[in-house]
Scaffold this motif. Structure first.
Motif, PDB file in Angstrom:
ATOM      1  N   ALA A 115     -50.111  66.545 -33.584  1.00 25.59           N
ATOM      2  CA  ALA A 115     -49.427  65.633 -32.647  1.00 25.59           C
ATOM      3  C   ALA A 115     -48.746  64.531 -33.465  1.00 25.59           C
ATOM      4  O   ALA A 115     -49.165  63.376 -33.442  1.00 25.59           O
ATOM      5  N   PRO A 116     -47.685  64.882 -34.214  1.00 20.52           N
ATOM      6  CA  PRO A 116     -47.082  63.916 -35.137  1.00 20.52           C
ATOM      7  C   PRO A 116     -46.361  62.751 -34.456  1.00 20.52           C
ATOM      8  O   PRO A 116     -46.248  61.677 -35.039  1.00 20.52           O
ATOM      9  N   ASP A 117     -45.899  62.926 -33.216  1.00 22.86           N
ATOM     10  CA  ASP A 117     -45.162  61.858 -32.540  1.00 22.86           C
ATOM     11  C   ASP A 117     -46.079  60.865 -31.839  1.00 22.86           C
ATOM     12  O   ASP A 117     -45.641  59.792 -31.446  1.00 22.86           O
ATOM     13  N   SER A 118     -47.334  61.221 -31.637  1.00 20.04           N
ATOM     14  CA  SER A 118     -48.277  60.363 -30.928  1.00 20.04           C
ATOM     15  C   SER A 118     -48.980  59.423 -31.902  1.00 20.04           C
ATOM     16  O   SER A 118     -48.971  59.636 -33.117  1.00 20.04           O
ATOM     17  N   GLU A 119     -49.602  58.398 -31.328  1.00 21.82           N
ATOM     18  CA  GLU A 119     -50.352  57.446 -32.149  1.00 21.82           C
ATOM     19  C   GLU A 119     -51.606  58.150 -32.680  1.00 21.82           C
ATOM     20  O   GLU A 119     -52.384  58.717 -31.898  1.00 21.82           O
ATOM     21  N   PRO A 120     -51.822  58.120 -34.006  1.00 19.45           N
ATOM     22  CA  PRO A 120     -52.959  58.848 -34.589  1.00 19.45           C
ATOM     23  C   PRO A 120     -54.316  58.401 -34.047  1.00 19.45           C
ATOM     24  O   PRO A 120     -55.202  59.227 -33.826  1.00 19.45           O
ATOM     25  N   GLY A 121     -54.504  57.106 -33.813  1.00 22.20           N
ATOM     26  CA  GLY A 121     -55.794  56.623 -33.306  1.00 22.20           C
ATOM     27  C   GLY A 121     -56.122  57.181 -31.931  1.00 22.20           C
ATOM     28  O   GLY A 121     -57.275  57.536 -31.643  1.00 22.20           O
ATOM     29  N   ALA A 122     -55.115  57.275 -31.062  1.00 22.21           N
ATOM     30  CA  ALA A 122     -55.336  57.818 -29.715  1.00 22.21           C
ATOM     31  C   ALA A 122     -55.623  59.310 -29.776  1.00 22.21           C
ATOM     32  O   ALA A 122     -56.466  59.828 -29.020  1.00 22.21           O
ATOM     33  N   VAL A 123     -54.955  60.023 -30.687  1.00 21.37           N
ATOM     34  CA  VAL A 123     -55.187  61.469 -30.816  1.00 21.37           C
ATOM     35  C   VAL A 123     -56.584  61.727 -31.366  1.00 21.37           C
ATOM     36  O   VAL A 123     -57.296  62.631 -30.902  1.00 21.37           O
ATOM     37  N   VAL A 124     -57.023  60.927 -32.340  1.00 24.86           N
ATOM     38  CA  VAL A 124     -58.377  61.081 -32.898  1.00 24.86           C
ATOM     39  C   VAL A 124     -59.412  60.836 -31.801  1.00 24.86           C
ATOM     40  O   VAL A 124     -60.404  61.565 -31.677  1.00 24.86           O
ATOM     41  N   ALA A 125     -59.194  59.806 -30.980  1.00 29.97           N
ATOM     42  CA  ALA A 125     -60.130  59.526 -29.876  1.00 29.97           C
ATOM     43  C   ALA A 125     -60.167  60.699 -28.892  1.00 29.97           C
ATOM     44  O   ALA A 125     -61.239  61.060 -28.385  1.00 29.97           O
ATOM     45  N   ARG A 126     -59.015  61.311 -28.635  1.00 30.55           N
ATOM     46  CA  ARG A 126     -58.957  62.468 -27.718  1.00 30.55           C
ATOM     47  C   ARG A 126     -59.677  63.684 -28.319  1.00 30.55           C
ATOM     48  O   ARG A 126     -60.368  64.411 -27.610  1.00 30.55           O
ATOM     49  N   ILE A 127     -59.538  63.895 -29.640  1.00 29.34           N
ATOM     50  CA  ILE A 127     -60.248  65.016 -30.298  1.00 29.34           C
ATOM     51  C   ILE A 127     -61.757  64.793 -30.199  1.00 29.34           C
ATOM     52  O   ILE A 127     -62.516  65.732 -29.895  1.00 29.34           O
ATOM     53  N   LYS A 128     -62.210  63.579 -30.420  1.00 31.99           N
ATOM     54  CA  LYS A 128     -63.650  63.279 -30.305  1.00 31.99           C
ATOM     55  C   LYS A 128     -64.130  63.496 -28.877  1.00 31.99           C
ATOM     56  O   LYS A 128     -65.230  64.012 -28.652  1.00 31.99           O
ATOM     57  N   GLU A 129     -63.309  63.128 -27.909  1.00 34.20           N
ATOM     58  CA  GLU A 129     -63.682  63.298 -26.504  1.00 34.20           C
ATOM     59  C   GLU A 129     -63.732  64.778 -26.129  1.00 34.20           C
ATOM     60  O   GLU A 129     -64.670  65.225 -25.451  1.00 34.20           O
ATOM     61  N   LEU A 130     -62.754  65.569 -26.557  1.00 34.64           N
ATOM     62  CA  LEU A 130     -62.720  66.993 -26.221  1.00 34.64           C
ATOM     63  C   LEU A 130     -63.865  67.774 -26.846  1.00 34.64           C
ATOM     64  O   LEU A 130     -64.378  68.731 -26.240  1.00 34.64           O
ATOM     65  N   ASN A 131     -64.263  67.390 -28.042  1.00 31.20           N
ATOM     66  CA  ASN A 131     -65.289  68.140 -28.771  1.00 31.20           C
ATOM     67  C   ASN A 131     -66.651  67.474 -28.736  1.00 31.20           C
ATOM     68  O   ASN A 131     -67.589  67.960 -29.370  1.00 31.20           O
ATOM     69  N   ARG A 132     -66.775  66.372 -28.029  1.00 32.62           N
ATOM     70  CA  ARG A 132     -68.027  65.609 -27.915  1.00 32.62           C
ATOM     71  C   ARG A 132     -68.591  65.282 -29.301  1.00 32.62           C
ATOM     72  O   ARG A 132     -69.762  65.540 -29.581  1.00 32.62           O
TER      73      ARG A 132
END
Length: 157
Positions: A115-132
């Protein structure tokens, strides 16, 4: 013709400077050069005393203005930084894909790759949320669900 020119006396073209006079030495005090009466006598190691009732020095008017300008500049810079930090380039993608973690991968590198166009911090938080995930420790070969902006990016190595 002038009377001086007739007698053989002519004025010089440029004025001749007077020879320097030696400094006058006062009688009775050896070695002391004559000083004007308005100037205080300097004694080695002592300074002349100031007026005992001297008024406090008045602060110039420009210093409060300069201090106010500096504070206003700091507030503008801080405010623009806070407003600019809240605005991200693009939202986190809704589409997800499952990828395998390669050796040396981090959550930030995965966020930047998928997700290169998105903010990296928000994407990392979403990955942590999706994978618990509570910790950011990734094991190579671990399958992770990540938000993907471009489905073709998943097939690339």
């Amino acid at each position: 013709m002038s009377l001086l020119a007739e007698r053989g006396h002519a004025r010089p073209a440029t004025p001749v400077p007077a020879p320097p006079r030696p400094a006058r030495v006062l009688r009775g005090r050896r070695g002391e050069v004559h000083r004007p009466p308005t100037r205080a006598r300097v004694v080695a190691g002592r300074r002349p005393a100031g007026a005992p009732c001297a008024a406090p020095r008045r602060v110039s008017v420009r210093w409060p203005w300069l201090a106010a300008l500096a504070v206003a500049t700091c507030l503008v810079i801080t405010g623009s930084g806070l407003l600019g930090a809240g605005v991200s380039g693009a939202p986190v993608p809704e589409r997800t894909a499952t990828v395998s973690v390669a050796p040396g991968d981090t959550l930030s590198s995965l966020a930047g790759r998928f997700a290169p166009d998105s903010e990296p911090g928000a994407v990392v938080a979403r990955i942590k949320e999706l994978n618990r995930l509570d910790q950011a420790v990734l094991v190579p070969g671990l399958p992770l669900t990540v938000p993907v902006a471009d489905p073709a990016a998943v097939s690339r190595p």
